[in-house]
Motif scaffolding. Structure first.
Motif, mmCIF file in Angstrom:
data_model
loop_
_atom_site.group_PDB
_atom_site.id
_atom_site.type_symbol
_atom_site.label_atom_id
_atom_site.label_comp_id
_atom_site.label_asym_id
_atom_site.label_seq_id
_atom_site.Cartn_x
_atom_site.Cartn_y
_atom_site.Cartn_z
ATOM 1 N N GLU A 3 45.004 40.708 53.614
ATOM 2 C CA GLU A 3 43.966 39.922 54.276
ATOM 3 C C GLU A 3 44.545 38.564 54.621
ATOM 4 O O GLU A 3 45.030 37.843 53.742
ATOM 5 C CB GLU A 3 42.736 39.730 53.393
ATOM 6 C CG GLU A 3 41.668 38.916 54.119
ATOM 7 C CD GLU A 3 40.429 38.646 53.294
ATOM 8 O OE1 GLU A 3 39.336 38.840 53.823
ATOM 9 O OE2 GLU A 3 40.572 38.230 52.126
ATOM 10 N N THR A 6 41.673 34.409 53.721
ATOM 11 C CA THR A 6 40.835 34.843 52.602
ATOM 12 C C THR A 6 39.683 33.887 52.328
ATOM 13 O O THR A 6 38.608 34.310 51.915
ATOM 14 C CB THR A 6 41.694 35.022 51.338
ATOM 15 O OG1 THR A 6 42.699 36.003 51.623
ATOM 16 C CG2 THR A 6 40.867 35.467 50.156
ATOM 17 N N GLY A 9 37.137 34.466 49.424
ATOM 18 C CA GLY A 9 37.409 35.755 48.814
ATOM 19 C C GLY A 9 36.271 36.766 48.836
ATOM 20 O O GLY A 9 36.355 37.797 48.171
ATOM 21 N N ALA A 12 37.535 39.775 50.711
ATOM 22 C CA ALA A 12 38.653 40.299 49.921
ATOM 23 C C ALA A 12 38.146 41.116 48.744
ATOM 24 O O ALA A 12 38.735 42.143 48.389
ATOM 25 C CB ALA A 12 39.538 39.150 49.433
ATOM 26 N N ARG A 13 37.055 40.693 48.146
ATOM 27 C CA ARG A 13 36.464 41.447 47.019
ATOM 28 C C ARG A 13 36.049 42.843 47.480
ATOM 29 O O ARG A 13 36.276 43.836 46.787
ATOM 30 C CB ARG A 13 35.265 40.678 46.451
ATOM 31 C CG ARG A 13 34.509 41.396 45.350
ATOM 32 C CD ARG A 13 35.336 41.443 44.093
ATOM 33 N NE ARG A 13 34.704 42.295 43.092
ATOM 34 C CZ ARG A 13 34.847 42.135 41.807
ATOM 35 N NH1 ARG A 13 35.587 41.162 41.333
ATOM 36 N NH2 ARG A 13 34.267 42.944 40.959
ATOM 37 N N ALA A 16 39.291 44.871 48.121
ATOM 38 C CA ALA A 16 39.932 45.225 46.854
ATOM 39 C C ALA A 16 39.162 46.318 46.121
ATOM 40 O O ALA A 16 39.763 47.218 45.521
ATOM 41 C CB ALA A 16 40.063 43.990 45.969
ATOM 42 N N LEU A 25 46.275 44.053 46.871
ATOM 43 C CA LEU A 25 45.761 43.307 48.011
ATOM 44 C C LEU A 25 46.473 41.969 48.058
ATOM 45 O O LEU A 25 46.462 41.213 47.091
ATOM 46 C CB LEU A 25 44.247 43.082 47.887
ATOM 47 C CG LEU A 25 43.610 42.153 48.920
ATOM 48 C CD1 LEU A 25 43.797 42.693 50.339
ATOM 49 C CD2 LEU A 25 42.147 41.924 48.601
ATOM 50 N N CYS A 27 46.414 38.379 49.585
ATOM 51 C CA CYS A 27 45.467 37.431 50.172
ATOM 52 C C CYS A 27 46.233 36.205 50.643
ATOM 53 O O CYS A 27 46.814 35.488 49.827
ATOM 54 C CB CYS A 27 44.418 37.020 49.152
ATOM 55 S SG CYS A 27 43.330 38.356 48.654
ATOM 56 N N LEU A 49 37.782 37.322 42.778
ATOM 57 C CA LEU A 49 38.737 38.429 42.697
ATOM 58 C C LEU A 49 39.219 38.705 41.275
ATOM 59 O O LEU A 49 40.294 39.248 41.067
ATOM 60 C CB LEU A 49 39.908 38.152 43.642
ATOM 61 C CG LEU A 49 39.454 38.230 45.106
ATOM 62 C CD1 LEU A 49 40.421 37.515 46.023
ATOM 63 C CD2 LEU A 49 39.254 39.669 45.528
ATOM 64 N N VAL A 58 45.639 41.698 42.782
ATOM 65 C CA VAL A 58 45.571 40.772 43.901
ATOM 66 C C VAL A 58 46.741 39.802 43.800
ATOM 67 O O VAL A 58 46.989 39.235 42.745
ATOM 68 C CB VAL A 58 44.245 39.988 43.914
ATOM 69 C CG1 VAL A 58 44.243 38.931 45.013
ATOM 70 C CG2 VAL A 58 43.074 40.930 44.086
#
Length: 84
Positions: A3, A6, A9, A12-13, A16, A25, A27, A49, A58
């Motif tokens: 990603e 980010t 996040g 991103a969460r 993931a 992942l 970030c 995250l 991550v």
């Protein structure tokens, strides 16, 4: 997965959480320091995250995407680009 952009996040969460067991992942975001201290937005991203399921990992890459490219894998299965 990767990603770019980010920020806090949140997306991103979601990414993931959808990864296969043991997935990674990356970030990427610069999250520049503010007055010599960690950027509070970076702190929020790290908090979003934590505690991911099934061994998902991550890797935070604190840099602009062009500069971070050398520290990223040559290929990824999924990329979400939400930044420059």
């Amino acid at each position: 997965a990767l990603e770019i952009g980010t920020f806090q996040g949140v997306s991103a969460r979601v990414i993931a959480s959808a990864l296969a067991p043991g997935g990674v992942l990356y970030c990427v975001d610069p999250w520049p320091e503010i007055a010599g201290r960690e950027n509070p937005v970076y702190s929020i991203a790290k908090r979003h995250l934590t505690g991911l399921p099934h061994g998902v990992r991550v890797e935070f890459v604190q840099d602009f995407s062009a500069a971070a490219a050398a520290r990223l894998p040559a290929t990824v299965d999924f990329a979400f680009i939400d930044g420059d």
